[in-house]
Structure formats: C-alpha cells, structure tokens
Design an enzyme around this catalytic site. Structure first.
Site, PDB file in Angstrom:
ATOM      1  N   HIS A  20       0.844  -1.195   0.000  1.00 45.98           N
ATOM      2  CA  HIS A  20       0.000   0.000   0.000  1.00 45.98           C
ATOM      3  C   HIS A  20       0.878   1.244   0.000  1.00 45.98           C
ATOM      4  O   HIS A  20       2.131   1.170   0.070  1.00 45.98           O
ATOM      5  CB  HIS A  20      -0.969   0.012   1.184  1.00 45.98           C
ATOM      6  CG  HIS A  20      -0.324  -0.050   2.515  1.00 45.98           C
ATOM      7  ND1 HIS A  20       0.432   0.966   3.057  1.00 45.98           N
ATOM      8  CD2 HIS A  20      -0.340  -1.049   3.475  1.00 45.98           C
ATOM      9  CE1 HIS A  20       0.866   0.634   4.241  1.00 45.98           C
ATOM     10  NE2 HIS A  20       0.421  -0.597   4.536  1.00 45.98           N
TER      11      HIS A  20
ATOM     12  N   CYS B 173       3.246  -4.647   6.700  1.00 48.11           N
ATOM     13  CA  CYS B 173       2.953  -4.422   5.267  1.00 48.11           C
ATOM     14  C   CYS B 173       4.163  -3.813   4.560  1.00 48.11           C
ATOM     15  O   CYS B 173       5.146  -3.427   5.207  1.00 48.11           O
ATOM     16  CB  CYS B 173       1.761  -3.481   5.131  1.00 48.11           C
ATOM     17  SG  CYS B 173       0.217  -4.215   5.743  1.00 48.11           S
TER      18      CYS B 173
END
Length: 898
Positions: A847, A874
């Site tokens: 992301h 992430c």
C-alpha cells in the site's frame, strides 16, 4: 460400278451441293429430305462438269491431315437401322463439323464395298439429305434414254424452242419405247420416265404488266432453276409478261423489260398483275420538296401525260401518298397538298425527299422587320413555341434559311442582331428590308484593352461567324484600332495582337480598357515568397526601371494585390509588404503563388530545442489556431522539416517528434537550433543517485563506453543536459572533476535526504504487464526495495518501507483477490491508500505511505521510504507505485520476500 441417275425435284442451294453432285456422278442417287422423289429432271452437262471438278477438290481435301483418320471416321458410321432390303448408314455423334464431308466420302466407300457383297440397296443419311446407292438391276439404261436426257437438257436451255423440242423428244421417246417394249419389256417404264422429265413445257401467250410483290422472289435464267436475281434486286420491279409455262405444278412467267428484252422466269405467286406499265400501287410516305425547276408532273403513268411543270409549284412541299415502280425503271410518287388536292405523279429524281412536314431547307439571307405581334416563334417544327413576335415588334431579324411547309406557310430561320438563333417564324409576321451597313461605320480607336468576359466571342465578320471563343483569349491584352456602332446597339472593337495579327471583332462590353500597354488592372489576392536574389520588382511594364532589387526581396513573403496582363504577353503582379509599401511589378513567371499569408514552404533540416515556456505551437499559420504549447514541451527537441517566411515577418518551423508525428508550427525565435539530434546543450546542476545497474554511458551520441553496473547506488554530479529528439534527456555526468559520459536521466533520481514519495520511483514508464508472461514481485528487506521482474530480468525498481522488528513475513506468496482504494486502522492510528493483499486475505498488504484519520499523508512516516522499515508488517510504497500495483498486478502473481 454402273452410272446412276440423279433424282432432284428442286434446286438444292447448299454448301454441300457440289459435293453431293460429285457423289452422284460416282453412282449415287441424292434425295433432299423434303423433295418429291417421283420427279426426275436430268442434270445438265455444266453441273456434271462442275461436280466432277469439285469431286477432285474434295478428294484432295480428304488427303489432308485432319483431326480424325479415315479409320476413325469409319467407326463413326451407325448401321443399326438396317432392313432386309436396305443397309442404312448414319453419322454418329463426335464427327467434327469441319470433317463431315470427309465422313461422307468414307461412308460412300463403305457403301460401295457393302453393295458388292450384300447386293442390297445402300442408303446414306447425311444431315438433311438421303443418298441412295441402288441394288444392281437386270439391265443397264438404254442408249435411247441417254439421248432423250440430252435432248431435255438442250430444250431447257432454249425456252423459245421448247415446244418443238418437246414434240421431237416425245416422238423419239415413243418410238424407242415401242421398240424396247418388244425386246426388253422390263426396261420400258424407265425410258418413258426419262422422256417425260426431258420435255420442256409449252408456252401460253400472256400480255400483262406485273409487279414483283414477294420480297424473296427469285428470277430464273431458264426453266431448269438457274437463278439470275433474287430478293431486293427484283422486289417491286414491274415487267411485261409475254408468256407463261406450267412446270411441276407451278406457273412461271416469261418477264420482259421496257426494251422488250427477256429478263427471265418467275413463279407467278411472286407477282401482282398491274393495270398498266406504271405497275401496282405500293405504300410510300414522307414529303416531297419541289426544289428542281423544269420537272414533269404526270396525270397518267401509262401514257406519260404531262399536266404541268414543277416551275408552277416550285419550292412547295407535298405529301407522298404512294409509289409506282414503272416498267421504265423509275419510281413515281403520287403527291397531295395539305388540303388533299392531288398534284399528280412525279419521278423520285424530280424532287427532294424529306422526312418531315416543313420540307427541305432553302437558302434565305438579308434582314426582316417584325410587323405583326401575333405570331409565335418555334424551336422546332413540332410547333413548340419558345417566344413571340410581340417581344421583338419593330425589331430586326437576320434570315439564314427558309422552309416551305406542307401547310402552305413559309417559315424563316432567324437570328437576332447579336448572333443568337431565335427559331422559326412565319414569313407573314415580318417584312423583308434592305440595310446597307448593319455593322455601322468604322471609327478610329487607339486603346489597350484586356478581355475580361469569358462568355464573349471573337467574330470574323458581322454575320457573326465565330472566329474564337473568349475563353481562349481570356485576360489577354490587345490593341483596339477601330470600332463599329452596330445596328443592334452595341459597339464592337477591332483587335490586334502584339505581332500585328488581326484577331477579330469583340463586343466592347467584354473588355476592360487599360491606361497603358500593361492593360487593365485586375484584382488579385495572393502571396509569394522570394527565394532567389536575382528576381527584381520593376516600376514599369518594359522592365527598364527597378523598383526593388531581388537582394532586398529574397526570403521575404509579400502580398499580391493586383495583376496586369501586358500587351507584350507578360503577366505582372503588383506587390506590397506587410506595412503596405508598394514594392513594384514582378514577372509572374518568376515566382510561385499561394493563398496563405505564411508564404511558400521552404526546405529546412535541423533540430530545435524549445527554450521558452508558455508559447503556442500553431496548426494553422493563417488563423493561428493551435493545440499545443511549449509549456508541456519545454526544453524538448524536435526535428525541423521545412519553414515558412511569414508575411508578418516571422519565420515558423514545421516540427516533428522523434516518431515522425507532426507537432505544428513554432516561431523560430522560441527555441535554439542545432544540427544534431540531441539538440542544444542546456545548463543543469544537480546531484543524482544512480538507480539502474545496466544503463549505458556514452562518450558521444551514441558511442557507448560502459554501463552503470559499477556506479549503481552511487551519487554523482550533473553539469548539463541534452533533450534528445528521441524523447530522452541525457545528463552530462561527473564524479568530482572526472567526466563519466552521457547518461539517460531515467537511470537516476535526484539525490536528497529522503525520496519523493509523491512520484514514481523511477523516471521511466512502468512495464506493460501483458507483455511479460513470467512476471513476479520481489521484496528486498535489507535494501528496502521492491523489484518488478520478468523471470530473472528486473523491469522496475521501487522504494519501499517494510515492517519494523522484522514483522514482514519472508517467503513465497502470491497476489490475492482482496484489494481496495483505502483503509484506516484505528488501533494503529493510521491507514493507507491503494492496498493489495498478498497474504492472509487482507492482513499483509502492498500500500501507499500511511495516512492519518483525515486521509492526509503522514510526512514523517513517508520520509522513511527507501531508507528504513516503518510499517507493522505491510510493504509501504510511493503513492504512484502503490496505485500501479493495485491497478495492474494480476491475482496469482508470485511474491518473493527475503
């Protein structure tokens, strides 16, 4: 082989006649399919001689090499229809049309052979003809029969002695028959049959006029069927019949001409009996114009009674209501006027035959004045009115011909005084007048005039004989030496060219007078660009005085505001500059014109690098419309492929990009020109980080010295750049004071304490995922980098920030179906955009750099990108990098984290 007789009831007119005669002479009886075989006129000697000759020719033809041999042709004989008394030979399919006569010869030979063995009658069926070879009889024909046949031939050739010959033949035949009857009773019928065929019919006196009414009638030279004439040669002719003959049930007439000369014999069914020498009435129509004086008009065609001369009714037109083909060979027509009054008979040679009621054209000249308003003017003799004399009352017509109509009126073919044909007018509407000088009297003139009306005509005389159409001399200037004020109210000029040749008369309204030998000023609106220094502009039309030199005009576009077609044959343009200053007259043959103020396209080859932002790139140099600006194309280099020296004084280059796409026109002052494709050198100072390990370093364009593998990850200095026409910017790269070469800017990124997380990690385009079947994503935790690869080849490198405390899992994974635009995790107090799951279906993601509760990017976290871990497991990316993965990376794409 014995000689056989030929049985024929009528003359067979066929290309095979000669061949059949030849076959007959060799012992074959020929019968046409439709003939009556009971009648047996003998064949005369001339036919036999011709047949013998043709037989030899046929044999010679048979000896030529053909498509089929004689053996092949014999195989094409069909004997399947034989009877106990006859052998029947027929032609099978497959005989070529040009070998059918050869087949007949072979069939005849086979029949002769079969006759000698079978002793049966041989019958050959050939097209529509039956050829019979009889079986042998007990006795041969007698000498008396042969003599009787010869007598028959002789009498047929001499009709005048037919009766005596017939009597002699009959007597001789009777005696021979009596003698033969006593010694050879079985041969008597054959002798009597021959004698009957040889007899010439006796004439019966006739004294009638007859006309041939059968279009297919045949005139015979004798009573044996020898044709003399047929069809059109005898159709409708009239003869005197002086005798008639009965033969084979047909009545033949002996026909004589007006000189009492026998013309031949004809079947009575082909004629009609006439009342006299004029012959029978035949249908005829049309009109007769009596244009010949001294011709006879007859009241009776038998006595040739003349009732008047054509002079009494000269030029009148009459109806033709029938014709008579006279014994004298002429055709006489019965003529009536429009009131059905009979004029009489006239020979066709005595008048002019026409197809329409107006009669023949006759000459008429001079002038006529309209004196009656109440007559129509016709365009044709269908009497379709196109005008009225009311419009021309008291005006003059010029007559050019006349017609004496069958209705009794005379119609003039008339022109107006301007040379335009008006139509036909009844002579009763006008009065003939004499005008001495309709063209007017000559008056001196001394002007230069230019033809400006392309509808005008140059005339050679005042009878309006066209000499030349004005289109051929349009815009030419002539010398007018005289003029005429015509009866029609117009003035006509007498024109001469520069060589002194008289060119004709022209309506003064079709010219424009000039003030000098330059002729008339004519409007023009065009532009020209001077491309050579030797083309001057002059102050006169003789090129004696220079107004502006060629050196002062070269590379300048000027306006053409007028033109002169000078008497000397040269066309001059009157030219002005953009400030309205008159520059002079220029010879039109020395320049090219254009309707555009941009001027003429001029060749120019080079490269232009734009140096000013916010300027228009035009697509049209007249309207100055444009679709691009130099803002989006600032410091780009384009290919120059031509230029325009505009009327406004500026030079505009026609620009193309490196792919050959036309970009538009740009003022040359808004860029710097180079002869090389890399464009001009531009000052640029910056530090850059080398982000590609395999980019080329060039010592010149394009001479590669090495790649960036040893420079990868280092920071170097840029001292200038080139914007190449291929679309790539090249940095001039230094390591301190050491010059390394030219490097494409896409292999670098500006060096700073943090990476720009708002832009793509590299300046080059993202890869097209559809072009790479082995696409994968690798995450290097140690380097904080993400690599987009195809197999082992790295396609694109991205800055990354992975999980703190090694919270990003290592191993092999794959892109999952879960992805979205944004999320926010309240427990962590941050979210992100453009997320794509690679593990645990929405837990571990690629992301963007993180956002706060309001969706704003957290700058302090974003600056960790590419430098250190900062996430909770992430993989963080720049905003464009995360957006590209979210939009383009497919489900199932392998992910390898190490």
């Amino acid at each position: 082989m014995r000689k056989a007789k030929i049985i024929r009831t009528r003359q067979v007119v066929s290309p095979l006649l000669t061949l059949l005669a030849a076959v007959a002479l060799s012992g074959v009886t020929t019968v046409h399919a439709s003939d009556n075989t009971d009648k047996t006129p003998a064949v005369n000697e001339s036919v036999q001689s011709s047949a013998t000759s043709q037989q030899g020719q046929a044999a010679a033809t048979d000896r030529k090499a053909g498509t089929l041999s004689d053996d092949d042709l014999e195989k094409l004989i069909d004997r399947s229809d034989a009877t106990p008394t006859q052998d029947i030979l027929k032609m099978k399919d497959g005989v070529p049309s040009d070998q059918q006569e050869a087949w007949l010869t072979v069939a005849k030979r086979v029949a002769d052979q079969d006759l000698s063995t079978s002793h049966r009658e041989q019958v050959i069926l050939y097209n529509e003809t039956k050829i019979v070879v009889p079986a042998p009889k007990a006795a041969a024909p007698s000498a008396e029969s042969d003599a009787s046949n010869q007598a028959s031939n002789a009498s047929a050739q001499n009709p005048s002695s037919a009766a005596s010959s017939a009597a002699a033949s009959s007597s001789s035949s009777s005696a021979a028959a009596s003698s033969s009857s006593q010694s050879k009773p079985e041969a008597a019928p054959a002798k009597n049959e021959a004698a009957s065929a040889a007899a010439t019919p006796a004439p019966v006196t006739d004294n009638r006029y007859v006309s041939v009414t059968d279009k297919n009638a045949v005139l015979y030279a004798d009573l044996n069927g020898t044709k003399k004439q047929e069809g059109a040669a005898v159709y409708q002719r009239t003869f005197k019949s002086q005798a008639k003959y009965q033969k084979d049930g047909v009545t033949y007439l002996a026909l004589y001409d007006a000189n009492q000369t026998l013309q031949g014999y004809m079947n009575q069914a082909s004629i009609k009996v006439a009342a006299g020498a004029g012959g029978v009435w035949t249908n005829a129509s049309g009109y007769a114009s009596l244009t010949k004086p001294g011709q006879d008009v007859y009241g009776n065609l038998d006595t040739k009674q003349v009732i008047k001369k054509s002079d009494d009714v000269l030029d009148n037109t009459y109806f033709i209501s029938g014709a008579y083909h006279h014994l004298d060979g002429q055709v006489y027509y019965s003529l009536y006027d429009s009131h059905n009054n009979w004029l009489g008979y006239m020979a066709g040679s005595g008048f002019e035959t026409v197809n329409s009621a107006e009669g023949a054209w006759a000459a008429a000249s001079g002038y006529a004045k309209v004196v009656d308003k109440n007559y129509a003017i016709y365009n044709s003799f269908k009497f379709d009115a196109t005008g009225s004399t009311d419009h021309y009352y008291q005006q003059y017509f010029k007559k050019v011909g006349q017609y004496h109509h069958v209705n009794g009126a005379v119609y003039y073919s008339v022109f107006d005084l301007f040379g335009h044909w008006l139509g036909y007018v009844n002579s009763a509407a006008v009065q003939n007048v004499t005008i001495a000088n309709p063209e007017g009297t000559w008056q001196a003139d001394d002007r230069y005039v230019t033809v400006t009306d392309n509808r005008a005509t140059l005339y050679s005389d005042f009878n309006w004989t066209k000499k030349q159409a004005a289109t051929a001399v349009m815009l030419q200037t002539f010398k007018s030496t005289g003029k005429y004020h015509n009866l029609n109210g117009l003035t006509y000029l007498s024109l001469y060219d520069k060589d002194g040749n008289w060119r004709g008369y022209i309506n003064q309204q079709s010219i424009t007078a000039g003030v000098s030998d330059g002729g008339a000023w004519l409007p023009a609106n065009a532009y020209t660009t001077f491309t050579a220094a030797n083309v001057n502009a002059y102050a006169d039309f003789n090129q004696q005085k220079v107004a502006t030199s060629g050196a002062g005009l070269v590379n300048q576009t000027v306006n053409i505001s007028g033109q002169y077609h000078a008497f000397g044959g040269v066309v001059y343009y009157s030219i002005y500059d953009v400030r309205g200053k008159w520059l002079g007259y220029v010879d039109a043959s020395q320049v090219k014109t254009t309707s555009s103020a941009a001027g003429l396209w001029l060749p120019h080859d080079g490269y232009l690098t734009t140096t000013q932002s916010g300027q228009m790139i035009y697509t049209n140099l007249d309207s100055f419309a444009g679709g691009r600006t130099t803002t989006a194309n600032y410091q780009r280099t384009f290919r120059i492929m031509g230029e325009y020296k505009h009327y406004n004084g500026a030079t505009y280059y026609s620009l193309y990009d490196g792919n050959g796409n036309w970009m538009g026109y740009l003022n040359s002052a808004l860029g710097s020109e180079s002869k090389e494709a890399q464009g001009v050198w531009m000052n640029y100072n910056a530090n850059v980080l080398i982000t590609a390990s395999n980019a080329a370093l060039y010592s010149s364009f394009f001479n590669m010295t090495r790649d960036t593998s040893s420079l990868y990850g280092g920071v170097y200095q840029v001292s200038g750049k080139y914007s190449h026409v291929n679309g790539t910017t090249y940095y001039s790269l230094y390591d301190g004071n050491r010059w390394l070469g030219y490097l494409a800017s896409w292999a670098t990124t500006p060096y700073m304490d943090y990476y720009d997380w708002t832009k793509p990690s590299q300046s080059k385009p993202y890869p097209d995922v559809n072009m790479y079947p082995n696409l994968s994503i690798e995450v290097d935790i140690a380097k904080q980098r993400v690599y987009i690869k195809n197999g082992s080849t790295n396609l694109y490198t991205m800055y990354a920030s992975t999980g703190i405390d090694n919270s990003t899992p290592r191993g092999h994974f794959a892109i999952q179906t879960e992805r979205g635009y944004s999320f926010y995790n309240a427990n962590e107090g941050m979210g992100a955009r453009y997320w794509t799951s690679f593990l645990d279906h929405g837990v571990y993601l690629f992301h963007s750099v993180p956002t706060d509760a309001n969706g704003n990017y957290i700058v302090s976290q974003a600056k960790m990108l590419g430098k250190q871990p900062g996430s909770h497991g992430c993989v963080r990316l720049t905003i464009p990098d995360a957006q590209w993965i979210n939009a383009h990376i497919k489900v199932g794409t392998p992910v390898y984290i190490y």
